[in-house]
Design a protein around this motif. Structure first.
Motif, short mmCIF file in Angstrom:
data_model
loop_
_atom_site.label_atom_id
_atom_site.label_comp_id
_atom_site.label_asym_id
_atom_site.label_seq_id
_atom_site.Cartn_x
_atom_site.Cartn_y
_atom_site.Cartn_z
N GLN A 98 0.83 -1.20 0.00
CA GLN A 98 0.00 0.00 0.00
C GLN A 98 0.87 1.26 0.00
O GLN A 98 0.58 2.22 -0.71
CB GLN A 98 -0.93 -0.01 1.20
CG GLN A 98 -1.99 -1.08 1.14
CD GLN A 98 -2.72 -1.28 2.45
OE1 GLN A 98 -2.21 -0.93 3.52
NE2 GLN A 98 -3.90 -1.86 2.39
N ALA A 99 1.95 1.26 0.78
CA ALA A 99 2.87 2.41 0.78
C ALA A 99 3.49 2.60 -0.59
O ALA A 99 3.69 3.73 -1.04
CB ALA A 99 3.94 2.22 1.85
N GLU A 100 3.77 1.51 -1.27
CA GLU A 100 4.36 1.60 -2.61
C GLU A 100 3.40 2.25 -3.60
O GLU A 100 3.80 2.96 -4.50
CB GLU A 100 4.77 0.21 -3.10
CG GLU A 100 5.55 0.24 -4.39
CD GLU A 100 6.83 1.05 -4.31
OE1 GLU A 100 7.17 1.69 -5.32
OE2 GLU A 100 7.50 1.06 -3.25
N ILE A 101 2.10 2.04 -3.41
CA ILE A 101 1.10 2.67 -4.28
C ILE A 101 1.19 4.19 -4.14
O ILE A 101 1.16 4.92 -5.14
CB ILE A 101 -0.31 2.16 -3.96
CG1 ILE A 101 -0.44 0.71 -4.41
CG2 ILE A 101 -1.37 3.03 -4.63
CD1 ILE A 101 -1.70 0.02 -3.96
N TYR A 102 1.34 4.68 -2.92
CA TYR A 102 1.49 6.14 -2.72
C TYR A 102 2.76 6.65 -3.38
O TYR A 102 2.75 7.69 -4.03
CB TYR A 102 1.49 6.47 -1.22
CG TYR A 102 0.11 6.55 -0.63
CD1 TYR A 102 -0.62 7.72 -0.70
CD2 TYR A 102 -0.46 5.45 -0.04
CE1 TYR A 102 -1.89 7.80 -0.18
CE2 TYR A 102 -1.74 5.52 0.49
CZ TYR A 102 -2.46 6.69 0.42
OH TYR A 102 -3.72 6.77 0.94
N ARG A 103 3.86 5.92 -3.22
CA ARG A 103 5.12 6.34 -3.86
C ARG A 103 4.96 6.41 -5.38
O ARG A 103 5.42 7.35 -6.02
CB ARG A 103 6.24 5.38 -3.49
CG ARG A 103 6.66 5.48 -2.06
CD ARG A 103 7.86 4.56 -1.77
NE ARG A 103 7.89 4.27 -0.36
CZ ARG A 103 7.49 3.12 0.20
NH1 ARG A 103 7.08 2.12 -0.54
NH2 ARG A 103 7.53 2.98 1.51
N GLU A 104 4.31 5.42 -5.94
CA GLU A 104 4.10 5.38 -7.38
C GLU A 104 3.21 6.54 -7.83
O GLU A 104 3.47 7.17 -8.87
CB GLU A 104 3.47 4.04 -7.77
CG GLU A 104 3.24 3.86 -9.25
CD GLU A 104 4.52 3.68 -10.05
OE1 GLU A 104 4.45 3.86 -11.29
OE2 GLU A 104 5.57 3.38 -9.47
N MET A 105 2.17 6.86 -7.06
CA MET A 105 1.30 7.98 -7.42
C MET A 105 2.08 9.30 -7.42
O MET A 105 1.87 10.14 -8.29
CB MET A 105 0.12 8.06 -6.44
CG MET A 105 -0.89 6.95 -6.67
SD MET A 105 -2.23 6.86 -5.46
CE MET A 105 -2.64 8.53 -5.15
N LEU A 112 5.37 9.65 -7.95
CA LEU A 112 6.23 9.64 -9.13
C LEU A 112 5.45 10.02 -10.39
O LEU A 112 5.93 10.78 -11.23
CB LEU A 112 6.86 8.25 -9.32
CG LEU A 112 8.01 7.91 -8.41
CD1 LEU A 112 8.42 6.45 -8.61
CD2 LEU A 112 9.19 8.82 -8.67
N ARG A 113 4.26 9.51 -10.50
CA ARG A 113 3.44 9.82 -11.68
C ARG A 113 2.96 11.27 -11.68
O ARG A 113 2.90 11.91 -12.72
CB ARG A 113 2.29 8.84 -11.79
CG ARG A 113 2.82 7.45 -12.10
CD ARG A 113 1.75 6.43 -12.30
NE ARG A 113 2.36 5.14 -12.47
CZ ARG A 113 2.52 4.53 -13.64
NH1 ARG A 113 2.13 5.13 -14.74
NH2 ARG A 113 3.05 3.34 -13.70
N ALA A 114 2.66 11.81 -10.50
CA ALA A 114 2.28 13.22 -10.41
C ALA A 114 3.45 14.10 -10.83
O ALA A 114 3.27 15.08 -11.57
CB ALA A 114 1.84 13.57 -8.99
N GLU A 115 4.67 13.77 -10.39
CA GLU A 115 5.85 14.52 -10.80
C GLU A 115 6.08 14.41 -12.30
O GLU A 115 6.47 15.39 -12.95
CB GLU A 115 7.08 14.06 -10.02
CG GLU A 115 7.12 14.52 -8.59
CD GLU A 115 7.32 16.03 -8.45
OE1 GLU A 115 7.93 16.66 -9.34
OE2 GLU A 115 6.86 16.58 -7.44
N ALA A 116 5.85 13.23 -12.87
CA ALA A 116 6.01 13.05 -14.31
C ALA A 116 5.01 13.91 -15.07
O ALA A 116 5.35 14.51 -16.10
CB ALA A 116 5.84 11.57 -14.68
#
Length: 140
Positions: A78-85, A87-91
């Motif tokens: 679940q924490a990894e989902i936040y990290r991925e979100m 990264l995608r927001a920064e992209a």
């Protein structure tokens, strides 16, 4: 996700592979996890730091931002989902022409990674942070 001050392009294939490796074994947990807007507001803070945080921008200033996530009570997947979100927001910001220099923090994390002379400036820049969106509690 390690802390980075990255303004380069994001390689989504590498991000996907990294996420898979970190979440291997928890596929079903990650697949079925849903984040609603209220939970996102409670867990994530996007903040301005440095000159941007002090509202002292000039034409040559970059946009120093930080993300703080309250991962307490979350599983690793679940924490990894936040990290991925994030990264995608920064992209998306990068693709839209908004260049940011960002860092990632988690509540209760060990900040000893900032003791090296080249990263020591990070702590004062966070102390001068100004909340842009999300949880005031996560920023405190």
């Amino acid at each position: 996700m390690k802390s980075s001050e990255d303004t380069g392009e994001v390689n989504s294939e590498k991000l996907g592979d990294a996420m898979y490796l970190r979440c291997e074994g928890s596929y079903f947990e990650v697949r079925d996890y849903r984040i609603d807007g209220e939970e996102m507001q409670r867990r994530v803070a996007l903040f301005a730091r440095g000159g941007y945080g002090r509202a002292e921008l000039s034409f040559a200033s970059d946009l120093d931002t930080g993300w703080c996530v309250d991962t307490r009570g979350l599983t690793a997947g679940q924490a990894e989902i936040y990290r991925e979100m994030i990264l995608r927001a920064e992209a998306l910001l990068h693709e839209g022409g908004v260049e940011t220099v960002h860092q990632y923090f988690e509540l209760d994390e060990d900040l000893s990674r900032f003791t090296a002379p080249e990263t020591l400036h990070t702590i004062p820049s966070v102390l001068e942070a100004r909340l842009l969106a999300g949880s005031p509690e996560a920023l405190e």
